[in-house]
Design a protein around this motif. Sequence first.
Motif, PDB file in Angstrom:
ATOM      1  N   ARG A 144      -6.684  35.184  -2.185  1.00 19.78           N
ATOM      2  CA  ARG A 144      -5.483  34.438  -2.531  1.00 19.78           C
ATOM      3  C   ARG A 144      -4.838  33.867  -1.262  1.00 19.78           C
ATOM      4  N   VAL A 145      -4.413  32.629  -1.369  1.00 24.32           N
ATOM      5  CA  VAL A 145      -3.654  32.012  -0.273  1.00 24.32           C
ATOM      6  C   VAL A 145      -2.364  31.436  -0.861  1.00 24.32           C
ATOM      7  N   ALA A 146      -1.344  31.309  -0.022  1.00 30.84           N
ATOM      8  CA  ALA A 146      -0.056  30.802  -0.497  1.00 30.84           C
ATOM      9  C   ALA A 146      -0.095  29.286  -0.640  1.00 30.84           C
ATOM     10  N   ASP A 147      -0.784  28.616   0.279  1.00 28.88           N
ATOM     11  CA  ASP A 147      -0.784  27.153   0.308  1.00 28.88           C
ATOM     12  C   ASP A 147      -2.214  26.674   0.529  1.00 28.88           C
ATOM     13  N   LEU A 148      -2.879  26.334  -0.567  1.00 26.41           N
ATOM     14  CA  LEU A 148      -4.305  25.990  -0.491  1.00 26.41           C
ATOM     15  C   LEU A 148      -4.546  24.726   0.338  1.00 26.41           C
ATOM     16  N   ASP A 149      -3.734  23.719   0.158  1.00 26.30           N
ATOM     17  CA  ASP A 149      -3.939  22.471   0.897  1.00 26.30           C
ATOM     18  C   ASP A 149      -3.856  22.718   2.406  1.00 26.30           C
ATOM     19  N   ARG A 150      -2.891  23.520   2.785  1.00 29.95           N
ATOM     20  CA  ARG A 150      -2.700  23.829   4.202  1.00 29.95           C
ATOM     21  C   ARG A 150      -3.879  24.643   4.748  1.00 29.95           C
ATOM     22  N   THR A 151      -4.329  25.635   3.963  1.00 31.06           N
ATOM     23  CA  THR A 151      -5.455  26.472   4.395  1.00 31.06           C
ATOM     24  C   THR A 151      -6.721  25.625   4.534  1.00 31.06           C
ATOM     25  N   LEU A 152      -6.962  24.726   3.564  1.00 29.53           N
ATOM     26  CA  LEU A 152      -8.141  23.850   3.643  1.00 29.53           C
ATOM     27  C   LEU A 152      -8.084  22.965   4.884  1.00 29.53           C
ATOM     28  N   ALA A 153      -6.910  22.444   5.178  1.00 29.66           N
ATOM     29  CA  ALA A 153      -6.757  21.598   6.364  1.00 29.66           C
ATOM     30  C   ALA A 153      -7.033  22.402   7.627  1.00 29.66           C
ATOM     31  N   GLN A 154      -6.529  23.636   7.670  1.00 30.75           N
ATOM     32  CA  GLN A 154      -6.741  24.495   8.849  1.00 30.75           C
ATOM     33  C   GLN A 154      -8.222  24.812   9.028  1.00 30.75           C
ATOM     34  N   LEU A 155      -8.898  25.164   7.911  1.00 29.06           N
ATOM     35  CA  LEU A 155     -10.317  25.534   8.001  1.00 29.06           C
ATOM     36  C   LEU A 155     -11.165  24.316   8.381  1.00 29.06           C
ATOM     37  N   ALA A 156     -10.856  23.179   7.801  1.00 27.50           N
ATOM     38  CA  ALA A 156     -11.591  21.958   8.132  1.00 27.50           C
ATOM     39  C   ALA A 156     -11.410  21.623   9.609  1.00 27.50           C
ATOM     40  N   HIS A 157     -10.195  21.775  10.073  1.00 29.48           N
ATOM     41  CA  HIS A 157      -9.893  21.494  11.488  1.00 29.48           C
ATOM     42  C   HIS A 157     -10.676  22.440  12.400  1.00 29.48           C
ATOM     43  N   ALA A 158     -10.854  23.678  11.941  1.00 24.76           N
ATOM     44  CA  ALA A 158     -11.582  24.675  12.731  1.00 24.76           C
ATOM     45  C   ALA A 158     -13.103  24.485  12.652  1.00 24.76           C
ATOM     46  N   GLY A 159     -13.541  23.530  11.814  1.00 23.70           N
ATOM     47  CA  GLY A 159     -14.965  23.244  11.714  1.00 23.70           C
ATOM     48  C   GLY A 159     -15.707  24.093  10.705  1.00 23.70           C
ATOM     49  N   VAL A 160     -14.967  24.757   9.808  1.00 22.86           N
ATOM     50  CA  VAL A 160     -15.609  25.576   8.776  1.00 22.86           C
ATOM     51  C   VAL A 160     -16.256  24.670   7.736  1.00 22.86           C
ATOM     52  N   LEU A 163     -16.993  23.503   4.316  1.00 16.11           N
ATOM     53  CA  LEU A 163     -16.349  23.649   3.007  1.00 16.11           C
ATOM     54  C   LEU A 163     -17.197  22.992   1.927  1.00 16.11           C
ATOM     55  N   ILE A 164     -17.251  23.616   0.756  1.00 18.54           N
ATOM     56  CA  ILE A 164     -17.855  22.958  -0.403  1.00 18.54           C
ATOM     57  C   ILE A 164     -16.848  21.969  -0.984  1.00 18.54           C
ATOM     58  N   ASP A 165     -15.600  22.415  -1.067  1.00 19.00           N
ATOM     59  CA  ASP A 165     -14.527  21.567  -1.599  1.00 19.00           C
ATOM     60  C   ASP A 165     -13.517  21.280  -0.492  1.00 19.00           C
ATOM     61  N   THR A 166     -13.333  20.018  -0.187  1.00 21.74           N
ATOM     62  CA  THR A 166     -12.329  19.682   0.826  1.00 21.74           C
ATOM     63  C   THR A 166     -10.958  19.481   0.184  1.00 21.74           C
ATOM     64  N   THR A 167     -10.945  19.372  -1.143  1.00 20.97           N
ATOM     65  CA  THR A 167      -9.665  19.309  -1.860  1.00 20.97           C
ATOM     66  C   THR A 167      -9.697  20.325  -2.995  1.00 20.97           C
ATOM     67  N   ALA A 168      -8.508  20.697  -3.472  1.00 21.57           N
ATOM     68  CA  ALA A 168      -8.389  21.712  -4.516  1.00 21.57           C
ATOM     69  C   ALA A 168      -8.922  21.197  -5.846  1.00 21.57           C
ATOM     70  N   LYS A 169      -9.452  22.118  -6.652  1.00 20.32           N
ATOM     71  CA  LYS A 169      -9.838  21.782  -8.022  1.00 20.32           C
ATOM     72  C   LYS A 169      -9.243  22.822  -8.961  1.00 20.32           C
ATOM     73  N   PRO A 170      -9.208  22.530 -10.283  1.00 20.84           N
ATOM     74  CA  PRO A 170      -8.553  23.460 -11.194  1.00 20.84           C
ATOM     75  C   PRO A 170      -9.321  24.766 -11.355  1.00 20.84           C
TER      76      PRO A 170
END
Length: 143
Positions: A85-101, A103-110
């Motif tokens: 669980r994360v509090a802010d998915l968009d922010r976490t995705l941006a952080q992970l993408a920035h770190a070079g992780v 990702l399968i999904d670069t944006t949130a899905k339902p």
Amino acid sequence: MAGPYLGIDHLGIAVGDLTAARQTYRDLLGFTELGLEELPARGLAVAMLGCGESRLELLAATRADAEISTFLARRGEGLHHVAVRVADLDRTLAQLAHAGVRLIDTTAKPGAHGSRVAFVHPKGTHGVLLELVEQPGADGETR
Ligand code: CO
């Protein structure tokens, strides 16, 4: 540094036959069924089971081209993902993408029950499919 992770949301288990799996987990193993939901956009039927304060998610495909069908065909039934669980998915995705992780999904899905989810590629996590889950209202906004 405090990470974005609030806890394990659930463990996902891929199953071939949701009705049979629900019977096994509920009637034979004694887990409490919390809910049953279809996610048509992802070709999934999902049953959530209670396990104390934790949860197990049974996932079955509702069509041949569902995202989980490849996993079932290649690996068979079994543990499919770990959801945190994360509090802010968009922010976490941006952080992970920035770190070079990777990702399968670069944006949130339902996800189930109004949640928003995204997956991190197992090649970036030493072999574990990691699901990031933001529960509705978790960041104080209404969606
Ligand atoms: Co999940």
